[in-house]
Write an enzyme that holds these catalytic residues in place. Structure first.
Site, PDB file in Angstrom:
ATOM      1  N   HIS A  19      74.892  75.240   7.949  1.00 29.15           N
ATOM      2  CA  HIS A  19      74.607  76.651   8.231  1.00 29.15           C
ATOM      3  C   HIS A  19      74.321  76.883   9.719  1.00 29.15           C
ATOM      4  O   HIS A  19      74.250  78.024  10.155  1.00 29.15           O
ATOM      5  CB  HIS A  19      73.414  77.101   7.390  1.00 29.15           C
ATOM      6  CG  HIS A  19      73.600  78.417   6.703  1.00 29.15           C
ATOM      7  ND1 HIS A  19      74.826  79.029   6.509  1.00 29.15           N
ATOM      8  CD2 HIS A  19      72.688  79.256   6.147  1.00 29.15           C
ATOM      9  CE1 HIS A  19      74.652  80.165   5.870  1.00 29.15           C
ATOM     10  NE2 HIS A  19      73.366  80.339   5.639  1.00 29.15           N
ATOM     11  N   ASN A  66      68.982  85.114   7.294  1.00 29.20           N
ATOM     12  CA  ASN A  66      69.033  86.378   6.561  1.00 29.20           C
ATOM     13  C   ASN A  66      68.525  87.571   7.353  1.00 29.20           C
ATOM     14  O   ASN A  66      68.660  88.713   6.909  1.00 29.20           O
ATOM     15  CB  ASN A  66      68.258  86.262   5.245  1.00 29.20           C
ATOM     16  CG  ASN A  66      68.882  85.255   4.305  1.00 29.20           C
ATOM     17  OD1 ASN A  66      69.957  84.713   4.573  1.00 29.20           O
ATOM     18  ND2 ASN A  66      68.228  85.002   3.206  1.00 29.20           N
ATOM     19  N   ASP A  92      79.236  79.807  10.426  1.00 29.24           N
ATOM     20  CA  ASP A  92      79.847  78.873   9.474  1.00 29.24           C
ATOM     21  C   ASP A  92      80.487  79.684   8.353  1.00 29.24           C
ATOM     22  O   ASP A  92      80.062  80.797   8.070  1.00 29.24           O
ATOM     23  CB  ASP A  92      78.769  77.954   8.881  1.00 29.24           C
ATOM     24  CG  ASP A  92      77.737  78.728   8.082  1.00 29.24           C
ATOM     25  OD1 ASP A  92      77.805  78.696   6.834  1.00 29.24           O
ATOM     26  OD2 ASP A  92      76.871  79.374   8.689  1.00 29.24           O
ATOM     27  N   ASN A 113      75.102  85.797   4.234  1.00 29.83           N
ATOM     28  CA  ASN A 113      73.884  86.593   4.429  1.00 29.83           C
ATOM     29  C   ASN A 113      73.595  86.907   5.894  1.00 29.83           C
ATOM     30  O   ASN A 113      73.061  87.967   6.203  1.00 29.83           O
ATOM     31  CB  ASN A 113      72.688  85.909   3.773  1.00 29.83           C
ATOM     32  CG  ASN A 113      72.770  85.959   2.266  1.00 29.83           C
ATOM     33  OD1 ASN A 113      73.355  86.880   1.695  1.00 29.83           O
ATOM     34  ND2 ASN A 113      72.204  84.970   1.607  1.00 29.83           N
TER      35      ASN A 113
END
Length: 193
Positions: A19, A66, A92, A113
């Site tokens: 991530h 997020n 990513d 997100n």
């Protein structure tokens, strides 16, 4: 000023995760372009310099994935700054195979997100993004929990594949800096993303 945002999560435990590939790319850009070190700037770490006569700010949001859009607030208040022409988000992407990348000038968040929060902050889907593939060739490696996969550490071979993309990613980002979305799309057509 061109703003290039790499999405990721702060903290040692996230550094090597899939991530955080957006951070891997902006860290590499800062090295290649010889920008001065990263500095705390509101809700982000930033590195600033010049590339091809253009002032560039690299941004690593410190808000967790997020809430990535919060780092864009200072730029949204700038007169004459436009997400459509002055922002590039690097992220990513589990929907794209490992070893591949895609440049798009606009589009949906596709379930990511971090991109969802960027779009919420911007109020538009019209901003360029560079998506770096992390999907394994063996689908079963994704497992049942996608969050667990993206927050998992990239293995040595996997990290080497991603790092092998860095020269092409630098080329596409520099093409975007100099020639906007058309410049980046030309590189993508030539390099095959």
């Amino acid at each position: 000023m061109k703003v290039i945002v790499g999405l990721g999560n702060p903290g040692k435990q996230y550094e090597a995760t899939r991530h955080n590939v957006g951070w891997w790319v902006v860290d590499h850009l800062a090295d290649v372009w010889r920008f001065d070190g990263w500095k705390k700037d509101g809700e982000a770490l930033t590195a600033t310099g010049t590339v091809g006569g253009e002032k560039i700010r690299l941004v690593k949001p410190q808000t967790y994935m997020n809430l990535s859009g919060a780092a864009l607030r200072p730029y949204l208040r700038r007169p004459f700054w436009s997400a459509k022409t002055d922002l590039l988000v690097i992220v990513d992407e589990v929907a794209i195979p490992l070893g591949s990348w895609r440049f798009r000038e606009q589009g949906s968040a596709g379930g990511h997100n971090g991109l969802k929060d960027v779009q919420r902050a911007l109020g538009t889907m019209e901003y360029p993004r560079l998506r770096v593939g992390i999907r394994p060739a063996e689908e079963e490696r994704l497992g049942g929990d996608l969050a667990e996969f993206v927050l998992g550490k990239a293995g040595k071979a996997e990290a080497e594949v991603i790092r092998g993309l860095l020269p092409a990613l630098v080329e596409v980002v520099e093409a975007w800096v100099k020639g906007g979305t058309k410049g980046a799309m030309d590189v993508q057509s030539r390099r095959g993303g």
